[in-house]
Design an enzyme around this catalytic site. Structure first.
Site, PDB file in Angstrom:
ATOM      1  N   GLY A  34       0.828  -1.191   0.000  1.00 46.58           N
ATOM      2  CA  GLY A  34       0.000   0.000   0.000  1.00 46.58           C
ATOM      3  C   GLY A  34       0.872   1.255   0.000  1.00 46.58           C
ATOM      4  CG  ASN A  35       5.050   2.922   1.588  1.00 50.81           C
ATOM      5  OD1 ASN A  35       5.400   3.725   0.743  1.00 50.81           O
ATOM      6  ND2 ASN A  35       5.517   2.933   2.830  1.00 50.81           N
ATOM      7  CE  LYS A  38       7.177  -1.932   2.104  1.00 49.02           C
ATOM      8  NZ  LYS A  38       6.585  -2.630   3.287  1.00 49.02           N
ATOM      9  CD  GLU A  62       1.754  -5.548   7.499  1.00 45.64           C
ATOM     10  OE1 GLU A  62       1.898  -5.142   8.680  1.00 45.64           O
ATOM     11  OE2 GLU A  62       2.184  -4.950   6.505  1.00 45.64           O
ATOM     12  CG  ASP A  91       6.376  -6.745   7.658  1.00 44.71           C
ATOM     13  OD1 ASP A  91       5.549  -5.860   7.351  1.00 44.71           O
ATOM     14  OD2 ASP A  91       6.573  -7.094   8.830  1.00 44.71           O
ATOM     15  N   GLY A 170       7.687   7.551   6.251  1.00 41.58           N
ATOM     16  CA  GLY A 170       7.784   6.908   7.568  1.00 41.58           C
ATOM     17  C   GLY A 170       8.821   7.557   8.480  1.00 41.58           C
ATOM     18  CG  HIS A 197      15.628  -1.374   5.813  1.00 41.51           C
ATOM     19  ND1 HIS A 197      15.839  -0.069   5.409  1.00 41.51           N
ATOM     20  CD2 HIS A 197      14.293  -1.443   6.069  1.00 41.51           C
ATOM     21  CE1 HIS A 197      14.692   0.599   5.429  1.00 41.51           C
ATOM     22  NE2 HIS A 197      13.739  -0.215   5.830  1.00 41.51           N
ATOM     23  NE  ARG A 198      11.245  -1.232   1.546  1.00 37.59           N
ATOM     24  CZ  ARG A 198      11.309  -0.262   2.485  1.00 37.59           C
ATOM     25  NH1 ARG A 198      11.959   0.855   2.276  1.00 37.59           N
ATOM     26  NH2 ARG A 198      10.699  -0.432   3.634  1.00 37.59           N
TER      27      ARG A 198
HETATM   28  P1  ITT Z   1       2.942  -2.265   3.244  1.00 38.75           P
HETATM   29  O1  ITT Z   1       1.621  -1.982   2.603  1.00 38.75           O
HETATM   30  O2  ITT Z   1       3.939  -2.803   2.279  1.00 38.75           O
HETATM   31  O3  ITT Z   1       2.842  -3.112   4.500  1.00 38.75           O
HETATM   32  P2  ITT Z   1       3.879  -0.206   5.093  1.00 38.75           P
HETATM   33  O4  ITT Z   1       4.234   1.230   4.874  1.00 38.75           O
HETATM   34  O5  ITT Z   1       2.836  -0.518   6.120  1.00 38.75           O
HETATM   35  O6  ITT Z   1       3.515  -0.814   3.673  1.00 38.75           O
HETATM   36  P3  ITT Z   1       5.773  -1.884   6.571  1.00 38.75           P
HETATM   37  O7  ITT Z   1       4.651  -2.575   7.271  1.00 38.75           O
HETATM   38  O8  ITT Z   1       6.844  -2.726   5.980  1.00 38.75           O
HETATM   39  O9  ITT Z   1       5.225  -0.957   5.384  1.00 38.75           O
HETATM   40  O10 ITT Z   1       6.492  -0.816   7.476  1.00 38.75           O
HETATM   41  C1  ITT Z   1       6.249  -0.679   8.843  1.00 38.75           C
HETATM   42  C2  ITT Z   1       6.459   0.754   9.250  1.00 38.75           C
HETATM   43  O11 ITT Z   1       7.843   1.072   9.212  1.00 38.75           O
HETATM   44  C3  ITT Z   1       5.710   1.775   8.421  1.00 38.75           C
HETATM   45  O12 ITT Z   1       5.131   2.735   9.268  1.00 38.75           O
HETATM   46  C4  ITT Z   1       6.771   2.427   7.588  1.00 38.75           C
HETATM   47  O13 ITT Z   1       6.469   3.791   7.421  1.00 38.75           O
HETATM   48  C5  ITT Z   1       8.040   2.226   8.418  1.00 38.75           C
HETATM   49  N1  ITT Z   1       9.139   1.976   7.512  1.00 38.75           N
HETATM   50  C6  ITT Z   1       9.416   0.829   6.843  1.00 38.75           C
HETATM   51  N2  ITT Z   1      10.463   0.982   6.027  1.00 38.75           N
HETATM   52  C7  ITT Z   1      10.863   2.258   6.177  1.00 38.75           C
HETATM   53  C8  ITT Z   1      11.862   3.038   5.567  1.00 38.75           C
HETATM   54  O14 ITT Z   1      12.645   2.563   4.613  1.00 38.75           O
HETATM   55  N3  ITT Z   1      11.988   4.299   5.960  1.00 38.75           N
HETATM   56  C9  ITT Z   1      11.188   4.820   6.902  1.00 38.75           C
HETATM   57  N4  ITT Z   1      10.199   4.174   7.493  1.00 38.75           N
HETATM   58  C10 ITT Z   1      10.030   2.894   7.138  1.00 38.75           C
END
Ligand code: ITT
Length: 215
Positions: A34-35, A38, A62, A91, A170, A197-198
């Site tokens: 949903g992001n 990413k 999730e 994730d 994020g 990390h990604r």
């Molecule tokens: P999905 O739909 O793919 O789940 P999401 O944004 O909810 O999208 P995650 O569950 O993987 O993604 O991420 C968990 C949280 O960590 C979410 O609030 C992100 O904003 C934050 N996050 C993950 N990767 C990040 C990054 O590279 N930089 C900053 N924040 C990150």
């Protein structure tokens, strides 16, 4: 999910492929998220390997778990079951050392509720700013019996103030990787991908995918 809905999902996917102008010959994999940020990061990494990727804008299931790999695996199995297309689910979570790994697998909820300001407030009088971002990329296609997973991590620190809010997403404005003067939010996608990390997890996936396709 009933088969009508399954079919309608399938049609949506085909339309996405056409709308994005991908050649329909050759393999396309899908990144379910949903992001969009990413997805943009993933697309940049995978294009270096000549791997075409389309975004499936859907909120993946999730489950409640403390294990990112378990969350990603169950999510990709469910998504593949619904769509029947080669799919990646990723994730990620931010683990703060002084907070015993919080918010970790609850990162999404914590970001939505208290946000960056809340996390900074929580850490106001804490000298140890060390934190790690973890990412798990899970992939499943009809060629596999079960999902394959790839992990990436980046060590860094939580800044004392938020920086670079107009780029990234994020926790990016409050996370500065080791060996960098900039937060993730002060970097372009290409710069962030040198550390993130990604990007690390996706490069492992891409190496595996390339050799798997040759078999
Ligand atoms: P999905 O739909 O793919 O789940 P999401 O944004 O909810 O999208 P995650 O569950 O993987 O993604 O991420 C968990 C949280 O960590 C979410 O609030 C992100 O904003 C934050 N996050 C993950 N990767 C990040 C990054 O590279 N930089 C900053 N924040 C990150």
């Amino acid at each position: 999910m009933d088969s009508k809905l399954e079919n309608s999902h399938h049609n949506i996917n085909v339309n996405i492929v056409i709308a994005m102008g991908f050649p329909l010959k050759g393999k396309v994999i899908f990144f379910a998220t949903g992001n969009v940020n990413k997805f943009m990061e993933a697309k940049a990494v995978l294009s270096d390997y000549g791997i075409a990727v389309g975004m499936l804008r859907l909120k993946t299931l999730e489950i409640q778990s403390e294990d990112l790999e378990e969350i990603a695996k169950i999510s990709v199995v469910e998504t593949f079951r619904r769509l029947g297309l080669p799919v990646i689910v990723e994730d990620a979570g931010l683990f703060v050392e002084a907070l015993n790994g919080f918010p970790g697998p609850y990162s999404s909820y914590v970001y939505k509720t208290i946000g960056n300001a809340g996390l900074l407030k929580l850490m106001e009088n804490i000298a140890n700013r060390k934190a790690i971002f973890y990412s798990v990329v899970a992939y499943l296609s009809e060629e596999l019996d079960s999902p394959v997973c790839f992990k990436g991590e980046v060590k860094g620190e939580i800044t004392t103030i938020s920086k670079g809010a107009c780029m990234g997403f994020g926790f990016d404005p409050i996370f500065k990787p080791e060996d960098s003067e900039k937060t993730f939010a002060e970097m372009s996608i290409q710069e962030k991908n040198q550390y993130s990390h990604r990007a690390k997890a996706l490069r492992k996936f891409a190496e595996w995918y390339k050799s798997f396709q040759k078999q």
